[in-house]
Design a protein around this motif. Structure first.
Motif, PDB file in Angstrom:
ATOM      1  N   ASN A 176       1.282   1.079  -4.210  1.00 10.26           N
ATOM      2  CA  ASN A 176       2.475   0.959  -3.374  1.00 10.26           C
ATOM      3  C   ASN A 176       3.019   2.329  -2.971  1.00 10.26           C
ATOM      4  O   ASN A 176       3.629   2.477  -1.908  1.00 10.26           O
ATOM      5  CB  ASN A 176       3.553   0.157  -4.093  1.00 10.26           C
ATOM      6  CG  ASN A 176       3.180  -1.311  -4.225  1.00 10.26           C
ATOM      7  OD1 ASN A 176       2.248  -1.778  -3.585  1.00 10.26           O
ATOM      8  ND2 ASN A 176       3.885  -2.040  -5.068  1.00 10.26           N
ATOM      9  N   ALA A 177       2.807   3.330  -3.833  1.00 10.64           N
ATOM     10  CA  ALA A 177       3.244   4.687  -3.488  1.00 10.64           C
ATOM     11  C   ALA A 177       2.452   5.212  -2.295  1.00 10.64           C
ATOM     12  O   ALA A 177       2.998   5.891  -1.409  1.00 10.64           O
ATOM     13  CB  ALA A 177       3.063   5.618  -4.693  1.00 10.64           C
ATOM     14  N   LEU A 178       1.162   4.891  -2.256  1.00 12.49           N
ATOM     15  CA  LEU A 178       0.337   5.292  -1.113  1.00 12.49           C
ATOM     16  C   LEU A 178       0.768   4.557   0.153  1.00 12.49           C
ATOM     17  O   LEU A 178       0.795   5.135   1.237  1.00 12.49           O
ATOM     18  CB  LEU A 178      -1.137   5.019  -1.413  1.00 12.49           C
ATOM     19  CG  LEU A 178      -1.711   5.734  -2.645  1.00 12.49           C
ATOM     20  CD1 LEU A 178      -3.161   5.342  -2.861  1.00 12.49           C
ATOM     21  CD2 LEU A 178      -1.587   7.250  -2.477  1.00 12.49           C
ATOM     22  N   TYR A 179       1.115   3.281   0.005  1.00 16.44           N
ATOM     23  CA  TYR A 179       1.640   2.545   1.148  1.00 16.44           C
ATOM     24  C   TYR A 179       2.910   3.233   1.681  1.00 16.44           C
ATOM     25  O   TYR A 179       3.115   3.336   2.891  1.00 16.44           O
ATOM     26  CB  TYR A 179       2.012   1.112   0.762  1.00 16.44           C
ATOM     27  CG  TYR A 179       0.871   0.216   0.352  1.00 16.44           C
ATOM     28  CD1 TYR A 179      -0.448   0.527   0.683  1.00 16.44           C
ATOM     29  CD2 TYR A 179       1.106  -0.960  -0.348  1.00 16.44           C
ATOM     30  CE1 TYR A 179      -1.488  -0.315   0.321  1.00 16.44           C
ATOM     31  CE2 TYR A 179       0.068  -1.799  -0.714  1.00 16.44           C
ATOM     32  CZ  TYR A 179      -1.224  -1.472  -0.385  1.00 16.44           C
ATOM     33  OH  TYR A 179      -2.245  -2.311  -0.747  1.00 16.44           O
TER      34      TYR A 179
ATOM     35  N   VAL B 155       8.276  -2.327  -0.335  1.00 18.02           N
ATOM     36  CA  VAL B 155       6.936  -1.844   0.006  1.00 18.02           C
ATOM     37  C   VAL B 155       5.909  -2.584  -0.842  1.00 18.02           C
ATOM     38  O   VAL B 155       5.728  -2.289  -2.027  1.00 18.02           O
ATOM     39  CB  VAL B 155       6.817  -0.321  -0.209  1.00 18.02           C
ATOM     40  CG1 VAL B 155       5.385   0.138   0.059  1.00 18.02           C
ATOM     41  CG2 VAL B 155       7.772   0.418   0.708  1.00 18.02           C
ATOM     42  N   ILE B 156       5.268  -3.566  -0.264  1.00 22.24           N
ATOM     43  CA  ILE B 156       4.256  -4.369  -0.938  1.00 22.24           C
ATOM     44  C   ILE B 156       3.082  -4.564   0.025  1.00 22.24           C
ATOM     45  O   ILE B 156       3.131  -4.131   1.180  1.00 22.24           O
ATOM     46  CB  ILE B 156       4.818  -5.741  -1.373  1.00 22.24           C
ATOM     47  CG1 ILE B 156       5.483  -6.458  -0.186  1.00 22.24           C
ATOM     48  CG2 ILE B 156       5.808  -5.589  -2.528  1.00 22.24           C
ATOM     49  CD1 ILE B 156       5.959  -7.850  -0.486  1.00 22.24           C
ATOM     50  N   ASP B 157       2.046  -5.231  -0.436  1.00 25.19           N
ATOM     51  CA  ASP B 157       0.872  -5.463   0.412  1.00 25.19           C
ATOM     52  C   ASP B 157       1.255  -6.146   1.729  1.00 25.19           C
ATOM     53  O   ASP B 157       0.824  -5.735   2.813  1.00 25.19           O
ATOM     54  CB  ASP B 157      -0.151  -6.343  -0.320  1.00 25.19           C
ATOM     55  CG  ASP B 157      -0.724  -5.674  -1.557  1.00 25.19           C
ATOM     56  OD1 ASP B 157      -0.622  -4.441  -1.664  1.00 25.19           O
ATOM     57  OD2 ASP B 157      -1.275  -6.389  -2.412  1.00 25.19           O
ATOM     58  N   GLU B 158       2.052  -7.198   1.625  1.00 26.39           N
ATOM     59  CA  GLU B 158       2.339  -8.032   2.787  1.00 26.39           C
ATOM     60  C   GLU B 158       3.192  -7.299   3.829  1.00 26.39           C
ATOM     61  O   GLU B 158       2.900  -7.354   5.025  1.00 26.39           O
ATOM     62  CB  GLU B 158       3.050  -9.325   2.349  1.00 26.39           C
ATOM     63  CG  GLU B 158       2.194 -10.269   1.522  1.00 26.39           C
ATOM     64  CD  GLU B 158       2.102  -9.868   0.050  1.00 26.39           C
ATOM     65  OE1 GLU B 158       1.343 -10.511  -0.693  1.00 26.39           O
ATOM     66  OE2 GLU B 158       2.798  -8.909  -0.354  1.00 26.39           O
ATOM     67  N   SER B 159       4.261  -6.631   3.390  1.00 20.22           N
ATOM     68  CA  SER B 159       5.125  -5.933   4.346  1.00 20.22           C
ATOM     69  C   SER B 159       4.387  -4.758   4.987  1.00 20.22           C
ATOM     70  O   SER B 159       4.590  -4.461   6.171  1.00 20.22           O
ATOM     71  CB  SER B 159       6.401  -5.441   3.653  1.00 20.22           C
ATOM     72  OG  SER B 159       6.100  -4.540   2.606  1.00 20.22           O
ATOM     73  N   THR B 160       3.523  -4.110   4.211  1.00 16.28           N
ATOM     74  CA  THR B 160       2.739  -2.999   4.760  1.00 16.28           C
ATOM     75  C   THR B 160       1.762  -3.497   5.822  1.00 16.28           C
ATOM     76  O   THR B 160       1.648  -2.911   6.906  1.00 16.28           O
ATOM     77  CB  THR B 160       1.960  -2.294   3.639  1.00 16.28           C
ATOM     78  OG1 THR B 160       2.883  -1.804   2.657  1.00 16.28           O
ATOM     79  CG2 THR B 160       1.148  -1.133   4.188  1.00 16.28           C
TER      80      THR B 160
END
Length: 228
Positions: free
Chosen positions: A83-86, A108-113
């Protein structure tokens, strides 16, 4: 209705759909949390404060296996580090002010990114996609966690219903879609081998961290191979 309005409605509709689908999975975490020894309040707090499914399942899994809080926390951090990389990528796309950046960091999670990047050609759409998806998932994930935790408590002893097997089953469900190529499968096999070898001799939680270390080393090796 203008083209901008139509696109905004489509973004919000997709965001709600993602929120419903992801939130439904929160029911499993709620039940697994209480099955792993957490109270309803602790399970719900985990979803509110951590808000990253893989890390939450890892935390509960290690603790349910008898691991200490430190090993469970380290395992969860390793899985949540992506998530930090996102965040680095989203910072340049969203360009949020200081207060909004602090709030947005929690979403900041997989889906929102993924939703944000899918609309990176339009500043307004990508911001709407990020906030709508993040908030939809956050609200529905936490509601589902609470419902699942309450239901799990009502069931009584989790071993009676086989819920003690739910944590490893959830891990497999998270892992399987990511084994899409030969390299990923070899890394998964190597990590599983290390974990199996250490399980009889190492404290609970250590095999999981060692297996994660295999993935980190593989990633570093591939990065060095790709750098000029």
């Amino acid at each position: 209705m203008t083209e901008v309005d139509r696109r905004s409605r489509a973004v919000v509709r997709d965001a709600i759909g993602v929120g419903v689908a992801t939130g439904a999975y929160g029911l499993s975490f709620g039940a697994i949390g209480v099955a792993g020894g957490l109270s309803v309040a602790q399970t719900s707090a985990t979803s509110v404060l951590m808000f990253t499914g893989a890390s939450q399942f890892a935390l509960v899994g290690v603790m349910a296996a008898g691991g200490g809080a430190a090993s469970a926390a380290v395992t969860a951090v390793l899985l949540g580090a992506r998530n930090a990389l996102y965040g680095l990528r989203l910072a340049s796309l969203l360009e949020l002010a200081r207060l909004r950046k602090a709030v947005g960091a929690q979403l900041v999670i997989d889906e929102s990114t993924a939703m944000c990047i899918a609309h990176e050609d339009d500043v307004r759409a990508r911001r709407l996609a990020f906030w709508a998806t993040g908030l939809a998932v956050f609200v529905l994930w936490n509601l589902a966690t609470l419902v699942g935790a309450l239901a799990g408590t009502a069931l009584g002893d989790p071993q009676t219903y086989g819920l003690d097997a739910a944590v490893p089953a959830a891990f497999l469900a998270l892992l399987w879609p990511r084994l899409s190529d030969r390299s990923a499968r070899w890394v998964a096999l190597a990590g599983a081998g290390v974990a199996l070898a250490l399980t009889p001799v190492a404290p609970a939680g250590v095999p999981v961290m060692a297996a994660a270390g295999v993935a980190v080393l593989a990633g570093l090796r591939w990065r060095d191979a790709l750098l000029p």
